[in-house]
Design a protein around this motif. Structure first.
Motif: not given
Length: 230
Positions: A210-218
């Protein structure tokens, strides 16, 4: 008591190596003024105390509450509520993330106020929040994570061709600072909690990534900001 001992060991293993290296460099090479060395040692003491208290708080409060929220949400059987909660928590933890504030302050100073810290923080927060929500969608509908990661990074590299070079560098730093001490424990615990219920406890590992995926957003959010500033 055992938790306190483990936390103390973790802080010591994180802080002591840096302290020892700086002291060795001081003796053998750099020869900083005594005042500067004392300031460093005082800073090490403050950081150690703060880090110790922070990790205790994370273990005692953030992780259990994040996981409890993650386990309660699927029981409502409302997908929109799970996704919406992920979005709101993504904004909240990013705004509170100290690493994001440090980056935003530095960029504000370097750009002479052209890119204000508030605009950058909000952009990063919304970028992370959108991708946390997408991570919840992925968990609910069992979408393979590699599809979303590949699609996200293809989009990142395509948009990077349209963005000023300075914003490309800032965007990847923004993706890194969101994986800080506030965001990671809470979001990861949330993801594991949601996955453990939706998978009936059979595959809690679905909450990871989830963190790896979420870090694409920023990264994407700051690049889009760069297109607007172009």
């Amino acid at each position: 008591m055992e938790n306190v001992k483990d936390t103390f060991k973790e802080v010591a293993s994180a802080i002591l190596p840096v302290t020892i290296v700086v002291i060795i460099l001081q003796v053998a090479l750099i020869r900083l003024p005594l005042e500067a060395l004392l300031q460093f040692l005082i800073g090490v003491a403050f950081v150690s105390i703060g880090f110790f208290l922070f990790l205790l708080g994370v273990t005692a409060g953030l992780l259990p509450v994040g996981e409890m929220i993650g386990k309660k949400l699927p029981k409502t059987k409302k997908s929109w509520l799970i996704i919406g909660t992920g979005f709101l928590l993504g904004i909240a933890v990013t705004v509170a993330e100290p690493d994001v504030r440090v980056l935003a302050t530095q960029i504000d100073e370097v750009s002479g106020g052209t890119i204000s810290s508030n605009i950058l923080i909000l952009s990063v927060a919304f970028g992370l929040a959108i991708f946390v929500a997408l991570a919840m969608v992925r968990t609910i509908f069992r979408i393979p994570i590699h599809y979303m990661l590949i699609g996200g990074y293809i989009l990142v590299f395509l948009i990077s061709m349209l963005v000023p070079e300075a914003f490309v560098a800032i965007s990847f730093d923004a993706g890194g600072v969101t994986t800080g001490p506030m965001a990671v424990p809470f979001i990861l615990a949330l993801g594991v909690g949601v996955a453990s219920v939706l998978r009936n406890g059979s595959s809690d590992s679905e909450g990871f990534g989830l963190i790896g995926l979420a870090s694409i957003g920023p990264v994407l959010a700051v690049m889009i900001l760069g297109v607007l500033f172009k």
